[in-house]
Design a protein around this motif. Structure first.
Motif, short mmCIF file in Angstrom:
data_model
loop_
_atom_site.label_atom_id
_atom_site.label_comp_id
_atom_site.label_asym_id
_atom_site.label_seq_id
_atom_site.Cartn_x
_atom_site.Cartn_y
_atom_site.Cartn_z
N MET A 59 54.16 34.25 13.10
CA MET A 59 53.38 33.33 13.90
C MET A 59 54.32 32.36 14.61
N ALA A 60 54.21 32.26 15.88
CA ALA A 60 55.05 31.36 16.67
C ALA A 60 54.57 29.92 16.50
N THR A 61 55.51 29.02 16.40
CA THR A 61 55.17 27.61 16.25
C THR A 61 54.95 26.98 17.62
N ILE A 62 54.03 26.05 17.67
CA ILE A 62 53.79 25.33 18.92
C ILE A 62 54.44 23.95 18.89
N ASN A 63 55.10 23.62 17.78
CA ASN A 63 55.79 22.34 17.64
C ASN A 63 57.04 22.39 18.52
N ILE A 64 57.09 21.55 19.52
CA ILE A 64 58.21 21.55 20.47
C ILE A 64 59.52 21.22 19.76
N TRP A 65 59.51 20.30 18.80
CA TRP A 65 60.73 19.93 18.08
C TRP A 65 61.28 21.13 17.31
N GLN A 66 60.43 21.89 16.66
CA GLN A 66 60.89 23.06 15.91
C GLN A 66 61.45 24.12 16.86
N GLN A 67 60.84 24.26 18.02
CA GLN A 67 61.36 25.21 19.01
C GLN A 67 62.74 24.79 19.50
N PHE A 68 62.92 23.48 19.73
CA PHE A 68 64.22 22.97 20.16
C PHE A 68 65.27 23.19 19.08
N LYS A 69 64.95 22.88 17.82
CA LYS A 69 65.90 23.06 16.73
C LYS A 69 66.31 24.52 16.57
N ALA A 70 65.43 25.44 16.88
CA ALA A 70 65.74 26.85 16.78
C ALA A 70 66.80 27.28 17.80
N LEU A 71 66.95 26.53 18.87
CA LEU A 71 67.96 26.83 19.89
C LEU A 71 69.36 26.41 19.48
N LEU A 72 69.47 25.43 18.58
CA LEU A 72 70.76 24.88 18.17
C LEU A 72 71.38 25.71 17.06
N PRO A 73 72.70 25.86 17.08
CA PRO A 73 73.36 26.59 15.99
C PRO A 73 73.27 25.81 14.68
N GLU A 74 73.19 26.54 13.58
CA GLU A 74 73.08 25.92 12.27
C GLU A 74 74.40 25.30 11.82
N SER A 75 75.51 25.88 12.22
CA SER A 75 76.81 25.38 11.78
C SER A 75 77.66 24.99 12.98
N ILE A 76 78.69 24.21 12.72
CA ILE A 76 79.57 23.78 13.80
C ILE A 76 80.81 24.67 13.86
N ARG A 77 81.41 24.71 15.01
CA ARG A 77 82.63 25.47 15.21
C ARG A 77 83.71 24.49 15.65
N VAL A 78 84.86 24.54 15.00
CA VAL A 78 85.97 23.66 15.36
C VAL A 78 87.17 24.51 15.73
N ILE A 79 88.09 23.90 16.45
CA ILE A 79 89.35 24.55 16.80
C ILE A 79 90.45 23.91 15.98
N ALA A 80 91.28 24.74 15.37
CA ALA A 80 92.37 24.25 14.52
C ALA A 80 93.61 25.09 14.77
N THR A 81 94.75 24.53 14.41
CA THR A 81 96.02 25.26 14.48
C THR A 81 96.31 25.81 13.10
N ILE A 82 96.58 27.09 13.02
CA ILE A 82 96.89 27.71 11.73
C ILE A 82 98.32 27.31 11.35
N ALA A 83 98.46 26.64 10.21
CA ALA A 83 99.76 26.17 9.76
C ALA A 83 100.48 27.23 8.95
N ALA A 84 99.73 27.95 8.11
CA ALA A 84 100.36 28.97 7.26
C ALA A 84 99.30 29.92 6.73
N ASN A 85 99.71 31.17 6.52
CA ASN A 85 98.87 32.14 5.84
C ASN A 85 99.31 32.14 4.37
N ASN A 86 98.36 31.99 3.46
CA ASN A 86 98.68 31.82 2.05
C ASN A 86 98.96 33.12 1.30
N GLY A 87 98.59 34.27 1.88
CA GLY A 87 98.85 35.54 1.21
C GLY A 87 97.77 35.95 0.23
#
Length: 77
Positions: free
Chosen positions: A1-29
């Motif tokens: 069933m599709a929701t008619i709540n506009i806020w829930q529809q908007f939240k569904a467009l956003l990613p659940e997790s964040i993505r960051v950029i980092a420099t790899i310092a070392a591979n631990n093996g």
């Protein structure tokens, strides 16, 4: 069933997790790597697919791929 709540529809467009950029310092093996974030903090992430010194996308504590090395600018408003 599709929701008619506009806020829930908007939240569904956003990613659940964040993505960051980092420099790899070392591979631990052991399947993990040390990554340095832009603020200087160091974190341990899953994956060793990126070699030390390269930029990587980190999402949910795991290396997702190579990030481009672009110039970084800081603007004070």
């Amino acid at each position: 069933m599709a929701t008619i709540n506009i806020w829930q529809q908007f939240k569904a467009l956003l990613p659940e997790s964040i993505r960051v950029i980092a420099t790899i310092a070392a591979n631990n093996g052991n399947g993990t790597s040390q990554a340095t974030l832009r603020d200087g903090s160091v974190i341990t992430v899953k994956g060793e697919s990126i070699s030390a010194g390269q930029m990587a996308f980190i999402q949910d504590g795991e290396i997702k791929g190579t990030a481009p090395s672009l110039a970084q600018y800081e603007v004070e408003v």
